[in-house]
Structure formats: structure tokens, C-alpha cells
Design an enzyme around this catalytic site. Structure first.
Site, mmCIF file in Angstrom:
data_model
loop_
_atom_site.group_PDB
_atom_site.id
_atom_site.type_symbol
_atom_site.label_atom_id
_atom_site.label_comp_id
_atom_site.label_asym_id
_atom_site.label_seq_id
_atom_site.Cartn_x
_atom_site.Cartn_y
_atom_site.Cartn_z
ATOM 1 N N GLY A 44 0.785 -1.235 0.000
ATOM 2 C CA GLY A 44 0.000 0.000 0.000
ATOM 3 C C GLY A 44 0.814 1.280 0.000
ATOM 4 N N HIS A 50 1.229 0.820 -13.203
ATOM 5 C CA HIS A 50 2.017 -0.387 -13.487
ATOM 6 C C HIS A 50 3.489 -0.007 -13.591
ATOM 7 C CE1 HIS A 50 2.681 -4.439 -14.917
ATOM 8 N NE2 HIS A 50 3.496 -3.928 -15.822
ATOM 9 N N ASN A 75 1.522 3.020 -2.553
ATOM 10 C CA ASN A 75 0.819 3.952 -3.445
ATOM 11 C C ASN A 75 -0.434 4.510 -2.774
ATOM 12 O OD1 ASN A 75 2.008 4.232 -6.326
ATOM 13 N ND2 ASN A 75 2.320 2.098 -5.768
HETATM 14 C C1 GRF Z 1 3.297 -1.112 -7.526
HETATM 15 O O1 GRF Z 1 4.551 -1.309 -8.103
HETATM 16 C C2 GRF Z 1 2.243 -0.967 -8.578
HETATM 17 O O2 GRF Z 1 2.679 -0.322 -9.723
HETATM 18 C C3 GRF Z 1 1.918 -2.406 -8.889
HETATM 19 O O3 GRF Z 1 1.947 -3.047 -7.630
HETATM 20 C C4 GRF Z 1 2.848 -2.345 -6.774
HETATM 21 C C5 GRF Z 1 2.096 -2.009 -5.517
HETATM 22 O O4 GRF Z 1 2.924 -1.468 -4.520
HETATM 23 N N1 GRF Z 1 0.681 -2.498 -9.619
HETATM 24 P P1 GRF Z 1 2.254 -0.819 -3.223
HETATM 25 O O5 GRF Z 1 1.339 -1.889 -2.590
HETATM 26 O O6 GRF Z 1 1.495 0.398 -3.614
HETATM 27 O O7 GRF Z 1 3.417 -0.518 -2.317
#
Ligand code: GRF
Length: 187
Positions: free
Chosen positions: A13, A110, A15
């Protein structure tokens, strides 16, 4: 009024955290009304609890079909007035049920320059292929795996011989680019 968003996540999480921080810092004009996860044990649940964002944890296996699972998610989103779905490490393909409930309103991030390296472990795929430059893509979601129309992209250099530093650089760009791309489209 700020558009109401739901962030969907299955893992750490970071992001989700970056989007929450950007909203708090008034760098992103949105209201993060709920975090939805398909992994009740994921660390993102702790992050949401800590910052006071409602966390809704679903166990897809407890539904008879994927459609039934997504219908339950949609009902929860509609109750909360969610207008946009922001996938952030949500490790599940969305079906036409969710796509039809939120047409052109579901986006994903992504860690590669799509259409290169879709699917799992995009960073590992890029390193294994020996590319010198990879990056980050924000795109609309369709029924394919990382295939929808591209909204924004940014390149990141591969740091040779240092996987961890490369991953960190890509995640830093993700955290900036998602906010920028969302500001562009959530108008
Ligand atoms: C990120 O690299 C995103 O681009 C991909 O999954 C990962 C998630 O990371 N789809 P986080 O859970 O947000 O740390």
C-alpha cells in the site's frame, strides 16, 4: 467538490499512502473515501487504519462467483458515493461487472513502460530482459492485463547490478506520477 475515489490494493500500500499524503498536502484534489482490499491480512489495511481511511476487506473466495464478489464491492462503493476507482497494487483482473458499473472510471498504475512487461513482477521482467530504461505507466483499465489506454508514462533508468535501488527509484516515480495523472483526469 472533490471527486470521491476508492483505492484498491492487495499488498503493502505504498501507493495508497502516497495518494493519501498528496490529498492531505492539497496536491491532489480528491476525497479518498475508502480503501478496498481483496487481502484482509495485507499491510495496506494497517496503513488505512492508521490514517483514518475506512478499510473494506473482502474475501473473494467466500463468494460463489467473481461477479457476485464484484457486485458486493460495487454496492459498497455506491453506498459511499464513490465516483472513481484507483487500482494501486490490486492483484486481480477486474471483470466486465465492475467495468460496466464504472465505465472509463477505473485507472491503474504499473511499474513498466507498457506495453512492455505487463503482468506480475514487471521490474524483474525488465531487469531479466536487460533493458537499460524502464518506467511507470498510469492507464485506464479494460478487461485485459495492463492493456487499457495510457494516461501518463515516465521513464526510469535501470541501475545495473542493484535491484533494490532500481525498485526504489521506480516506486518513487510511481508515487509522484499517480498524483499527477489523477489531477489530469479527475476534472
Ligand atoms: C506497484 O509497483 C504498482 O505499480 C503495482 O503493484 C505495486 C504495488 O505497490 N501495480 P504498493 O502496494 O502500492 O506498495
Amino acid at each position: 467538490m472533490a471527486p470521491k475515489i476508492a483505492v484498491f490494493a492487495s499488498g503493502s500500500g505504498s501507493n495508497f499512502q502516497a495518494l493519501h499524503n498528496a490529498i492531505e498536502a492539497q496536491k491532489l484534489n480528491a476525497e479518498l473515501v475508502v480503501m478496498v482490499t481483496d487481502k484482509p491480512e495485507a499491510f495496506v489495511v494497517e496503513r488505512a487504519n492508521k490514517v483514518g481511511v475506512e478499510a473494506l476487506a473482502f474475501s473473494p473466495k467466500t463468494y460463489d462467483t467473481k461477479a457476485a464478489y464484484e457486485q458486493a464491492v460495487i454496492a459498497a462503493l455506491q453506498q459511499r458515493g464513490v465516483e472513481w476507482i484507483v487500482l494501486a497494487g490490486y492483484m486481480r483482473l477486474v471483470s466486465e461487472v465492475l467495468l460496466q458499473a464504472y465505465p472509463n472510471r477505473i485507472v491503474n498504475i504499473h511499474p513498466s513502460l507498457l506495453p512492455s512487461f505487463p503482468g506480475k513482477d514487471a521490474i524483474g521482467q525488465a531487469i531479466a530482459h536487460g533493458v537499460k530504461v524502464t518506467g511507470v505507466t498510469v492507464h485506464y483499465v479494460d478487461e485485459g492485463m495492463d492493456t487499457g489506454p495510457i494516461i501518463a508514462q515516465r521513464a526510469v533508468n535501470i541501475i545495473e547490478g542493484d535491484v533494490e535501488a532500481t525498485e526504489a527509484a521506480i516506486h518513487r516515480v510511481e508515487h509522484e506520477l499517480y498524483t499527477e495523472a489523477l489531477n489530469q483526469i479527475l476534472k
